[in-house]
Scaffold this motif. Structure first.
Motif, PDB file in Angstrom:
ATOM      1  N   PHE A 124      48.714  15.272  -9.297  1.00  0.00           N
ATOM      2  CA  PHE A 124      48.638  13.895  -8.799  1.00  0.00           C
ATOM      3  C   PHE A 124      48.859  12.916  -9.944  1.00  0.00           C
ATOM      4  CE2 PHE A 124      45.821  10.187  -8.345  1.00  0.00           C
ATOM      5  CZ  PHE A 124      46.396   9.582  -7.237  1.00  0.00           C
ATOM      6  N   VAL A 125      48.209  13.194 -11.083  1.00  0.00           N
ATOM      7  CA  VAL A 125      48.342  12.298 -12.223  1.00  0.00           C
ATOM      8  C   VAL A 125      49.698  12.489 -12.907  1.00  0.00           C
ATOM      9  CG1 VAL A 125      47.447  11.718 -14.503  1.00  0.00           C
ATOM     10  CG2 VAL A 125      45.870  12.231 -12.639  1.00  0.00           C
ATOM     11  N   THR A 155      46.592  13.320 -17.690  1.00  0.00           N
ATOM     12  CA  THR A 155      46.984  12.262 -18.621  1.00  0.00           C
ATOM     13  C   THR A 155      47.461  12.828 -19.954  1.00  0.00           C
ATOM     14  OG1 THR A 155      45.275  10.888 -17.624  1.00  0.00           O
ATOM     15  CG2 THR A 155      46.196  10.141 -19.716  1.00  0.00           C
ATOM     16  N   LEU A 202      36.934  15.510   2.352  1.00  0.00           N
ATOM     17  CA  LEU A 202      37.129  14.095   2.036  1.00  0.00           C
ATOM     18  C   LEU A 202      36.642  13.158   3.146  1.00  0.00           C
ATOM     19  CD1 LEU A 202      40.552  13.385   0.404  1.00  0.00           C
ATOM     20  CD2 LEU A 202      38.236  13.181  -0.493  1.00  0.00           C
ATOM     21  N   ALA A 206      39.392  18.767  -0.788  1.00  0.00           N
ATOM     22  CA  ALA A 206      40.186  17.877   0.065  1.00  0.00           C
ATOM     23  C   ALA A 206      39.753  17.966   1.523  1.00  0.00           C
ATOM     24  CB  ALA A 206      41.666  18.222  -0.068  1.00  0.00           C
ATOM     25  N   VAL A 237      34.353  16.920 -14.234  1.00  0.00           N
ATOM     26  CA  VAL A 237      35.812  16.975 -14.218  1.00  0.00           C
ATOM     27  C   VAL A 237      36.403  16.630 -12.855  1.00  0.00           C
ATOM     28  CG1 VAL A 237      35.839  18.730 -16.022  1.00  0.00           C
ATOM     29  CG2 VAL A 237      35.924  19.435 -13.632  1.00  0.00           C
ATOM     30  N   TYR A 281      44.946  19.715  -7.113  1.00  0.00           N
ATOM     31  CA  TYR A 281      45.270  18.397  -6.596  1.00  0.00           C
ATOM     32  C   TYR A 281      45.441  17.378  -7.725  1.00  0.00           C
ATOM     33  CZ  TYR A 281      44.659  13.808  -4.619  1.00  0.00           C
ATOM     34  OH  TYR A 281      44.836  12.488  -4.306  1.00  0.00           O
ATOM     35  N   THR A 282      44.351  17.243  -8.522  1.00  0.00           N
ATOM     36  CA  THR A 282      44.279  16.115  -9.429  1.00  0.00           C
ATOM     37  C   THR A 282      45.371  16.103 -10.494  1.00  0.00           C
ATOM     38  OG1 THR A 282      41.913  16.292  -9.130  1.00  0.00           O
ATOM     39  CG2 THR A 282      42.679  14.831 -10.846  1.00  0.00           C
ATOM     40  N   SER A 288      46.920  20.508  -1.080  1.00  0.00           N
ATOM     41  CA  SER A 288      45.865  19.488  -1.132  1.00  0.00           C
ATOM     42  C   SER A 288      46.446  18.080  -1.132  1.00  0.00           C
ATOM     43  CB  SER A 288      44.997  19.680  -2.373  1.00  0.00           C
ATOM     44  OG  SER A 288      43.953  20.564  -2.094  1.00  0.00           O
ATOM     45  N   TRP A 325      39.762  16.646 -14.856  1.00  0.00           N
ATOM     46  CA  TRP A 325      41.084  17.116 -14.458  1.00  0.00           C
ATOM     47  C   TRP A 325      42.148  16.025 -14.537  1.00  0.00           C
ATOM     48  CZ3 TRP A 325      39.074  20.223  -9.622  1.00  0.00           C
ATOM     49  CH2 TRP A 325      38.310  21.296 -10.107  1.00  0.00           C
ATOM     50  N   ASN A 326      41.755  14.802 -14.238  1.00  0.00           N
ATOM     51  CA  ASN A 326      42.779  13.769 -14.329  1.00  0.00           C
ATOM     52  C   ASN A 326      43.151  13.490 -15.772  1.00  0.00           C
ATOM     53  OD1 ASN A 326      40.212  12.526 -14.774  1.00  0.00           O
ATOM     54  ND2 ASN A 326      41.268  10.562 -14.690  1.00  0.00           N
ATOM     55  N   LEU A 353      44.527   4.254 -22.622  1.00  0.00           N
ATOM     56  CA  LEU A 353      44.367   5.423 -21.776  1.00  0.00           C
ATOM     57  C   LEU A 353      43.987   6.640 -22.639  1.00  0.00           C
ATOM     58  CD1 LEU A 353      44.781   6.123 -18.783  1.00  0.00           C
ATOM     59  CD2 LEU A 353      47.060   6.938 -19.391  1.00  0.00           C
ATOM     60  N   LEU A 362      37.629  14.740  -9.566  1.00  0.00           N
ATOM     61  CA  LEU A 362      38.102  13.377  -9.362  1.00  0.00           C
ATOM     62  C   LEU A 362      38.191  12.999  -7.885  1.00  0.00           C
ATOM     63  CD1 LEU A 362      39.608  10.766 -10.555  1.00  0.00           C
ATOM     64  CD2 LEU A 362      41.665  11.976  -9.888  1.00  0.00           C
ATOM     65  N   THR A 403      45.808  15.212   1.593  1.00  0.00           N
ATOM     66  CA  THR A 403      45.234  13.923   1.230  1.00  0.00           C
ATOM     67  C   THR A 403      46.150  12.797   1.690  1.00  0.00           C
ATOM     68  OG1 THR A 403      44.485  15.060  -0.731  1.00  0.00           O
ATOM     69  CG2 THR A 403      44.133  12.707  -0.668  1.00  0.00           C
TER      70      THR A 403
END
Lengths: 270, 354, 290
Positions: free
Chosen positions: C228-229, C118, A119, A116, A205, C224-225, C243, C113-114, A239, A207, C247
């Motif tokens: 987040f998801v 999911t 970024l 982060a 992995v 983070y990820t 994080s 990771w996302n 999904l 994102l 962001t």
């Protein structure tokens, strides 16, 4: 220790395996149902299995291009990481030079940097270089994390190769390049396998950076998935199917390096 | 201390159910109280497996193990009261030398005051009392092995001490000191010690009785001297002695008058000599090498290598021949072997024929 | 073995140095630059000194995020490390079963990771998820999108699912590296199972466990990820960690100055922790190598 597997040990393994497999089973089960069935007719197993979700992914360019984009930057990243890390790891494992220890720690510290933090600067830098929204940008950005890791792992494997081999080969009149490519690299095959595993494990992995550095043309699969959620409600079946497909490359990689995995870890390199 | 006996012990590892590998076959051995016994053999001959069976880490698939007449086959190592010193010093690195020595006693719930006195005594015996308070990590391998030995000695009820190549890792200069110490302790405390090694010199200087192992069997158990003089098997002859016994097939050495059925004639380097004179029953050889080991009164003595047909033969003798010359090999009273085993009573037979 | 001194080895390190410097030093300098300026547009910058730093250090929302972060990291470490040791110890040490289990256990580590987020989203939802439906049918009022406790519980369960295998792999290879003779010696010394673990395995696992704790600590601090998801940081701010907060500040609100200042503090915090740990486990490494 040669002890027969006790009942307790086996049940620990069994329970953990169930814990790992159930969410995966659920993902798979969802991936072969229509969204209709999922929301109205939920059950422990798919009642009317369908391949429609997978068909959609393989025919819709947004989906399969997402996959290709991801695979592209992962491949570029692994290749660059290995190529630049090999000579550096060799230097660290074979020679002492001015500032070697500090350099090594500094390299490693990058592995510990929160993505982060990078970024905004990455966004600025790759935009000004004209690389924004290309797989190369993502691959290069990931290099910040995978290269130190690759150097660390490879150094461990190289140090376990006796130094006499280098000296012998050079005494035999091989040129350094010939020695390195024909004799040394085959000896650390396992190390290269493990390195690819870990580069993959990071690049495939991740994102946050991948999302920030792409917009449309180079959008990776992970991002396609998140954007589909917000756009058109949530198509759970689709999904899930995409999720199943993202697991497959990992399975292939882990299968190829299975025999080296514990050795890689045993060297204390991760 | 105790009397250890093994009766017809065999062992097979069956890690994979389909391939069962027999590593020990029909081992019988009797080790009396307070004796020093060595198991001698090349690596892979089953010495370590045998040791594990005695210590209780393995249960033999066949046969009986008796300690003082009591069958202990299935007793755990703890119940057997057997101690072991390993090839590489195995120490608990995070605790002090004192705690290392106290470890087996604490596990047996020995009272605290007794632990202190016994650890002190053992340390004095091994001359490591000045190291007690320190950690084990900085010690030399010599001292580390002494600490491992101490873990065995600290238990005064121990029935036998097993030593698995304890000198392998020790610095060469300290090897003989440790061996000396072992021998000393063994005699002073009349301990039953079983010493595994592949080094004949270690075995011969340490043990009263040596069992020579080959391919999972004991091929001879005897005193060091007997092993040299009367090897029961070709391998004993070959393995013991520096260099080992020479062998010649009997069909090309009829002049030695082998007894009926003999396949090989064997003789030690000191049982033969090469000279320029042809004698009774001598063989024609080519001298190919001379290696001087000492000089005495202006003459070199050492090992001479010659070739009879395609077989190399070594003799220990006066080196007065030229390399490359042809000479005559004289053999004094060879042993004869049939299918590997020495034929008994052959001395009379040869003399009778000669 | 002593390494040769050869300063030409620098040539071999050069590509790595160039690549990493490009993508680490230059961006970091940008961040430092941002952190001490107020930027309106490219030509309109004002030097503000430490103002942004003071602002973020006083930011109550950041404090809340930091506490949540510490609590979360402590939580997952307290579960994953002992659990990982337990599972590694329960595995057969050799053979094809061990290899098979390793491959299987490594799967969660290789899932994007996302997608991990999911998977757990699908798994835990009370309307369509297996776990959610089961908990609801047991009469529990479970909904991770509405109830902070449920959200927290789901996140921890997900992190355990995702990362325990890493600890397992590390500890397992550490256990495999222990020579058989140590177990034999302890058996002969009459040690029981607990004593073997305490006096043989634990001291020899010190290095791998150090690495495991280090990695899990660092990675959990940067999480983070997945949240987040799964939860999007909610409900409310109950699962907003450092994080995400960063962001949101940088990309969401475009507060470049404070975000840059925060980045630096964040980075230095993690580096310090990393360095502390590194120096803690390094002497241990030397000892085992001797």
């Amino acid at each position: 220790m040669k002890q027969s597997q006790s009942v307790v040990a086996n049940s620990v393994i069994f329970v953990y395996s169930c814990y790992l497999i159930l969410p995966l089973y659920w993902l798979f089960s969802m991936s072969i149902q229509s969204s209709q069935d999922i929301t109205t007719n939920a059950g422990w197993y798919p009642k009317s299995p369908t391949m429609a979700n997978f068909q959609e992914i393989f025919t819709n360019p947004v989906w399969y291009e997402g996959f290709l984009n991801s695979l592209t930057y992962v491949l570029i990243n692994s290749t660059i990481s290995i190529i630049v890390a090999l000579p550096a790891a060799y230097a660290f494992s074979r020679y002492r030079f001015l500032g070697d220890k500090h350099l090594f720690f500094w390299l490693l510290s990058n592995r510990m940097a929160p993505p982060a933090v990078f970024l905004l600067p990455f966004f600025n830098m790759y935009s000004s270089l004209g690389l924004f929204d290309t797989p190369l940008a993502v691959a290069l950005a990931h290099c910040l994390f995978t290269v130190p890791l690759a150097v660390w792992i490879l150094e461990g494997f190289m140090s376990s190769v006796p130094r006499q081999i280098d000296e012998l080969a050079l005494l035999d009149g091989h040129s350094f390049v010939h020695f390195f490519c024909r004799i040394f690299l085959p000896l650390i095959r396992a190390g290269i396998g493990v390195t690819v595993f870990f580069c993959f494990m990071f690049s495939w992995v991740e994102l946050l950076l991948a999302r920030t550095l792409t917009a449309s043309a180079a959008k990776p699969i992970a991002v396609v998935m998140t954007r589909t959620i917000s756009a058109s409600g949530i198509d759970w079946g689709l999904l899930a199917a995409a999720g199943v497909l993202t697991i497959l490359p990992g399975l292939v990689v882990v299968f190829f390096v299975r025999n080296y995995l514990t050795r890689g870890f045993a060297l204390g390199r991760v | 201390m105790a009397h250890v006996s093994l009766n017809n012990i065999s062992h097979a590892y069956n890690a994979n159910t389909d391939s069962e590998t027999q590593v020990l076959t029909d081992i019988s051995l009797d080790i009396p109280h307070g004796s020093a016994h060595a198991l001698l053999g090349a690596s892979g001959t089953g010495k370590t497996t045998l040791l594990k069976i005695i210590s209780g880490l393995l249960i033999p698939t066949e046969g009986d193990l008796l300690v003082d007449g009591r069958r202990v086959n299935t007793d755990s190592p703890r119940e057997r009261n057997i101690a072991q010193v390993f090839q590489f010093p195995v120490l608990y690195e995070h605790i002090s030398v004192f705690e290392n020595l106290a470890f087996p006693l604490r596990n047996r719930k020995v009272p605290l005051t007794e632990i202190h006195t016994r650890v002190k005594q053992t340390a004095e015996l091994l001359e490591i009392d000045n190291l007690l308070s320190g950690k084990t990590t900085g010690l030399s391998i010599f001292d580390k092995q002494k600490v491992s030995l101490g873990r065995a000695l600290v238990r005064n009820d121990v029935s036998a001490i097993l030593l698995d190549e304890p000198l392998t890792a020790v610095e060469p200069s300290a090897k003989w000191r440790l061996r000396q110490k072992l021998k000393e302790l063994q005699q002073e405390l009349s301990l039953t010690m079983i010493y595994v090694t592949h080094d004949q010199l270690e075995a011969m200087t340490f043990a009263e009785q040596i069992s020579v192992m080959h391919e999972g069997r004991i091929i001879q158990t005897a005193s060091p001297r007997e092993l040299v003089e009367k090897p029961q098997h070709e391998h004993v002859g070959f393995f013991i002695g520096m260099p080992g016994m020479n062998f010649l097939p009997t069909d090309s050495t009829a002049c030695l008058s082998p007894p009926k059925g003999a396949t090989k004639a064997g003789f030690r380097p000191d049982q033969a000599f090469v000279s320029t004179k042809q004698g009774h029953n001598s063989l024609q050889v080519a001298v190919i090498d001379q290696q001087a080991l000492s000089t005495h009164l202006g003459e070199s003595w050492g090992l001479l290598t010659c070739k009879y047909q395609d077989i190399e033969i070594r003799t220990r003798q006066h080196l007065n021949l030229n390399v490359g010359s042809t000479a005559w090999l004289h053999i004094d009273n060879p042993h004869f072997f049939r299918n590997g085993w020495r034929m008994t009573g052959q001395a009379e037979v040869t003399q009778g024929n000669a | 073995m002593r390494k040769r001194i050869n300063n030409r080895a620098w040539l071999m390190v050069l590509p790595v140095l160039f690549l990493v410097a490009m993508s680490a030093v230059i961006p970091l300098m940008t961040v430092v630059n941002y952190s001490v300026q107020d930027i309106f547009d490219d030509n309109n910058r004002v030097y503000v000194g430490l103002e942004w730093f003071i602002q973020i250090i006083r930011d109550p929302e950041l404090h809340a995020a930091l506490w949540r972060q510490i609590l979360f990291s402590a939580n997952v470490l307290a579960i994953e490390i002992p659990l990982g040791i337990l599972i590694a110890k329960a595995m057969p040490r050799r053979g094809s079963v061990a290899t098979g289990l390793l491959i299987f256990f490594a799967i969660p580590l290789l899932i994007p990771w996302n997608v991990v987020g999911t998977i757990w989203q699908i798994f835990a939802r009370p309307d369509i998820g297996m776990a959610g439906m089961s908990l609801t049918s047991l009469g529990l009022d479970y909904n991770y999108t509405a109830n902070p406790v449920d959200a927290w519980f789901t996140l921890v369960a997900m992190d355990v699912w995702h990362w325990t295998s890493l600890v397992v792999l590390l500890v397992f290879s550490g256990l495999r590296a222990i020579p058989e003779a140590y177990y034999e010696a302890a058996q002969i010394d009459g040690a029981n199972r607990w004593q073997m673990f305490r006096h043989i395995e634990l001291p020899r696992l010190k290095t791998v466990l150090g690495i495991a704790v280090l990695l899990r600590l660092m990675d959990s601090l940067m999480i983070y990820t997945e949240p987040f998801v799964l939860t999007g940081g909610g409900p409310g701010n109950s699962t907003t960690f450092l994080s995400q907060y960063l962001t949101r500040m940088a990309v969401g609100q475009f507060d470049l100055g404070p975000a840059a200042a925060f980045s630096l503090v964040y980075f230095i915090m993690i580096l310090t922790l990393c360095w502390l740990f590194y120096s803690l486990i390094s002497p241990a490494e030397e000892q085992t190598e001797r």
